[in-house]
Design a protein around this motif. Structure first.
Motif, PDB file in Angstrom:
ATOM      1  N   ALA A 165      18.947  28.121 -26.531  1.00 31.13           N
ATOM      2  CA  ALA A 165      20.058  27.908 -27.457  1.00 31.13           C
ATOM      3  C   ALA A 165      21.027  29.083 -27.453  1.00 31.13           C
ATOM      4  O   ALA A 165      22.234  28.912 -27.663  1.00 31.13           O
ATOM      5  N   GLN A 166      20.508  30.272 -27.185  1.00 33.52           N
ATOM      6  CA  GLN A 166      21.353  31.467 -27.175  1.00 33.52           C
ATOM      7  C   GLN A 166      22.005  31.715 -25.816  1.00 33.52           C
ATOM      8  O   GLN A 166      22.721  32.695 -25.642  1.00 33.52           O
ATOM      9  N   GLY A 167      21.728  30.834 -24.865  1.00 33.51           N
ATOM     10  CA  GLY A 167      22.373  30.968 -23.564  1.00 33.51           C
ATOM     11  C   GLY A 167      21.695  31.908 -22.601  1.00 33.51           C
ATOM     12  O   GLY A 167      22.295  32.304 -21.594  1.00 33.51           O
ATOM     13  N   GLU A 213      18.928  19.936 -26.357  1.00 32.74           N
ATOM     14  CA  GLU A 213      20.194  19.208 -26.243  1.00 32.74           C
ATOM     15  C   GLU A 213      20.277  18.457 -24.920  1.00 32.74           C
ATOM     16  O   GLU A 213      21.297  18.461 -24.225  1.00 32.74           O
ATOM     17  N   GLY A 214      19.157  17.808 -24.570  1.00 28.31           N
ATOM     18  CA  GLY A 214      19.117  16.947 -23.397  1.00 28.31           C
ATOM     19  C   GLY A 214      18.936  17.642 -22.070  1.00 28.31           C
ATOM     20  O   GLY A 214      18.942  16.987 -21.019  1.00 28.31           O
ATOM     21  N   LYS A 215      18.735  18.955 -22.093  1.00 27.26           N
ATOM     22  CA  LYS A 215      18.589  19.702 -20.844  1.00 27.26           C
ATOM     23  C   LYS A 215      17.227  20.379 -20.764  1.00 27.26           C
ATOM     24  O   LYS A 215      16.713  20.858 -21.772  1.00 27.26           O
ATOM     25  N   ASN A 216      16.662  20.411 -19.563  1.00 27.93           N
ATOM     26  CA  ASN A 216      15.371  21.068 -19.326  1.00 27.93           C
ATOM     27  C   ASN A 216      15.571  22.556 -19.090  1.00 27.93           C
ATOM     28  O   ASN A 216      16.366  22.948 -18.227  1.00 27.93           O
ATOM     29  N   TYR A 217      14.835  23.376 -19.833  1.00 28.32           N
ATOM     30  CA  TYR A 217      14.963  24.821 -19.670  1.00 28.32           C
ATOM     31  C   TYR A 217      13.671  25.513 -19.230  1.00 28.32           C
ATOM     32  O   TYR A 217      13.726  26.641 -18.748  1.00 28.32           O
ATOM     33  N   MET A 218      12.533  24.859 -19.404  1.00 29.71           N
ATOM     34  CA  MET A 218      11.273  25.475 -18.997  1.00 29.71           C
ATOM     35  C   MET A 218      10.331  24.406 -18.466  1.00 29.71           C
ATOM     36  O   MET A 218      10.536  23.199 -18.691  1.00 29.71           O
ATOM     37  N   VAL A 219       9.299  24.866 -17.762  1.00 27.97           N
ATOM     38  CA  VAL A 219       8.233  23.981 -17.286  1.00 27.97           C
ATOM     39  C   VAL A 219       6.906  24.515 -17.813  1.00 27.97           C
ATOM     40  O   VAL A 219       6.791  25.684 -18.169  1.00 27.97           O
ATOM     41  N   PRO A 220       5.879  23.665 -17.888  1.00 26.88           N
ATOM     42  CA  PRO A 220       4.582  24.143 -18.372  1.00 26.88           C
ATOM     43  C   PRO A 220       3.948  25.154 -17.426  1.00 26.88           C
ATOM     44  O   PRO A 220       3.988  24.999 -16.212  1.00 26.88           O
ATOM     45  N   PHE A 221       3.365  26.184 -18.022  1.00 28.09           N
ATOM     46  CA  PHE A 221       2.555  27.167 -17.293  1.00 28.09           C
ATOM     47  C   PHE A 221       1.092  26.906 -17.628  1.00 28.09           C
ATOM     48  O   PHE A 221       0.257  26.691 -16.765  1.00 28.09           O
ATOM     49  N   GLY A 248       5.381  18.664 -35.072  1.00 31.79           N
ATOM     50  CA  GLY A 248       5.644  20.082 -35.320  1.00 31.79           C
ATOM     51  C   GLY A 248       6.330  20.748 -34.155  1.00 31.79           C
ATOM     52  O   GLY A 248       6.348  21.980 -34.058  1.00 31.79           O
ATOM     53  N   ASN A 249       6.914  19.957 -33.267  1.00 25.45           N
ATOM     54  CA  ASN A 249       7.545  20.488 -32.047  1.00 25.45           C
ATOM     55  C   ASN A 249       9.014  20.086 -31.988  1.00 25.45           C
ATOM     56  O   ASN A 249       9.526  19.665 -30.951  1.00 25.45           O
ATOM     57  N   TRP A 250       9.698  20.229 -33.116  1.00 27.03           N
ATOM     58  CA  TRP A 250      11.113  19.913 -33.169  1.00 27.03           C
ATOM     59  C   TRP A 250      11.894  20.834 -32.243  1.00 27.03           C
ATOM     60  O   TRP A 250      11.574  22.019 -32.114  1.00 27.03           O
ATOM     61  N   ARG A 251      12.950  20.308 -31.635  1.00 26.02           N
ATOM     62  CA  ARG A 251      13.715  21.100 -30.669  1.00 26.02           C
ATOM     63  C   ARG A 251      14.810  21.894 -31.389  1.00 26.02           C
ATOM     64  O   ARG A 251      16.005  21.669 -31.202  1.00 26.02           O
ATOM     65  N   PHE A 252      14.363  22.805 -32.226  1.00 29.75           N
ATOM     66  CA  PHE A 252      15.302  23.669 -32.942  1.00 29.75           C
ATOM     67  C   PHE A 252      15.712  24.840 -32.060  1.00 29.75           C
ATOM     68  O   PHE A 252      14.861  25.499 -31.463  1.00 29.75           O
ATOM     69  N   GLY A 253      17.009  25.130 -32.057  1.00 34.22           N
ATOM     70  CA  GLY A 253      17.472  26.333 -31.384  1.00 34.22           C
ATOM     71  C   GLY A 253      17.317  27.564 -32.242  1.00 34.22           C
ATOM     72  O   GLY A 253      17.506  28.688 -31.769  1.00 34.22           O
ATOM     73  N   ASN A 254      16.972  27.354 -33.512  1.00 32.68           N
ATOM     74  CA  ASN A 254      16.744  28.469 -34.450  1.00 32.68           C
ATOM     75  C   ASN A 254      15.414  28.273 -35.166  1.00 32.68           C
ATOM     76  O   ASN A 254      15.312  28.406 -36.383  1.00 32.68           O
TER      77      ASN A 254
END
Length: 418
Positions: free
Chosen positions: A101-103, A133-141, A372-378
């Motif tokens: 969310a912070q870029g 926001e509809g975009k993938n930023y990480m994958v599972p480790f 409990g896994n809401w996609r909050f940027g904050n």
């Protein structure tokens, strides 16, 4: 004191001024840095991965850095500010969403579009935990979610045949196993929304589907919170549920005088080391009622400021492919989010270590019921607004209705800011 909020603000400023250079994949010498979250116990494994990766890519260097949880954020923030962020990072829980969310993180969606087979190697529901926001930023480790552990001898002594099937049974079972201060019936972890299944199984929603408005301040939520508070007052729910973090609740369950523990899968290895009573005959494993569970997984992402993003992507793919993921699964006895690897690993564990198998197979079941896994940027700010008020009610410092009203006001402000 530097707070997580300050770190994220600084990270945003640094990310906003960072320009991604054109990838220099043809250079004779390239270097990337891999930053992990408290996995130094796997030094031999990770150094072996790096050696193999470098051996097929002449001129490539991978530097590995590992930081404990409290040190991770300050270090990453410092590197972002300096314009030299680690290329590949491993974060826990929702922190990756906040960085996205912070870029600070690279959008992986275009890379997945080019290599669908890579995206398909991961469990879709776990992968979705890092969609912002509809975009993938990480994958599972490596992946985890909560489940219910229970003490079979305590169940037998209380004439309880098996795990509870609903919320009221959790409380009733807990009360039957409680004896003053000598024993409690139930304990849960509380950080990173891990307690939320207790509300989800009662139909309580934290926010509206668009994540823009609160939805929890209802008569049903007040009823649930009041029941939890009264159970805590009677010691049916151990107070450490609301005051401890990791060591305290898991250690308390390991002592053998608490009937049930709600925690994610790594807790098993901790309390097993604390409690000699823990055996396949004495420990029960089950899903929470309704199959609700809160994830607390570790993901891998690429810093947006990476000077070698293509190489970073190659390394991320390498350490999550079948070969490396299998090694991690076997050595650490965990599940990775790589579907093929996890299926093979569980098949082997069913023969070699049936108790661990029982624990880990819950991590791959009912993944559509994660909560409990809401996609909050904050996310951290939302938790800071909500949890202290609810905690006050759980500990008897405030009535449930007042606590929810105060949490509603505080959280609404944060949602507006988001």
């Amino acid at each position: 004191m530097i707070t997580r909020r300050t770190l994220l603000k600084t990270a945003a400023a640094a990310a906003a001024t960072t320009v991604i250079p054109a990838p220099a994949i043809a250079q004779s010498s390239k270097k990337i840095t891999f930053l992990t979250w408290n996995i130094i116990d796997q030094k031999e494994l990770i150094e072996g991965w790096i050696k193999r990766f470098q051996s097929t890519r002449p001129g490539v260097e991978v530097e590995w850095l590992d930081k404990k949880g409290p040190d991770f954020g300050p270090f990453y923030q410092t590197q972002l500010t300096a314009g030299t962020p680690p290329d590949v990072i491993n974060t826990q829980g929702a922190l990756g969403l906040e960085y996205a969310a912070q870029g600070a993180l690279l959008d992986l969606t275009p890379l997945f579009a080019k290599e669908a087979a890579v995206k398909n190697r991961y469990d879709a529901n776990y992968l979705g935990n890092w969609v912002y926001e509809g975009k993938n930023y990480m994958v599972p480790f490596y992946i985890t979610k909560t489940l219910l552990f229970y003490n079979k001898p305590m169940f037998a002594k209380a004439d309880l045949a098996g795990p509870p099937k609903n919320f009221d049974e959790i409380l009733a079972f807990a009360q039957k196993m409680t004896s003053g201060e000598a024993s409690s019936g139930f304990i849960t972890l509380n950080f990173d929304w891990l307690y939320w299944p207790l509300f989800a199984m009662n139909g309580v929603e934290l926010v509206t589907p668009d994540l823009k408005k609160t939805a929890f301040n209802t008569p049903k939520a007040a009823e649930v919170l009041d029941k939890l508070a009264k159970a805590t007052q009677s010691n049916a729910i151990n107070k450490i549920s609301w005051t401890g973090r990791w060591v305290e609740p898991n250690g308390a369950f390991g002592a053998g005088n608490i009937g049930m523990l709600h925690a994610h899968s790594p807790a098993y290895f901790f309390f097993k080391g604390q409690g000699s009573w823990v055996t396949p005959d004495t420990l029960g494993v089950a899903h929470m009622p309704g199959n609700y569970a809160t994830p607390n997984s570790h993901g891998l992402g690429i810093s947006k400021g990476s000077k070698n993003p293509e190489l970073a992507w190659e390394f991320l793919k390498f350490i999550t492919d079948n070969g490396q993921a299998s090694e991690l699964a076997e050595r650490r006895k965990l599940v990775t989010g790589n579907v093929a690897v996890d299926q093979a690993s569980l098949t082997k564990l069913a023969k070699d270590d049936p108790m661990v198998y029982q624990v880990l197979k819950t991590q791959l079941e009912h993944t559509d019921k994660m909560t409990g896994n809401w996609r909050f940027g904050n996310d951290s700010r939302i938790k800071e607004a909500f949890w202290p008020e609810v905690q006050s009610a759980l500990l008897g410092r405030k009535d449930a209705k007042s606590a929810l009203a105060d949490a509603d006001r505080r959280m609404a402000r944060e949602l507006t800011r988001a």
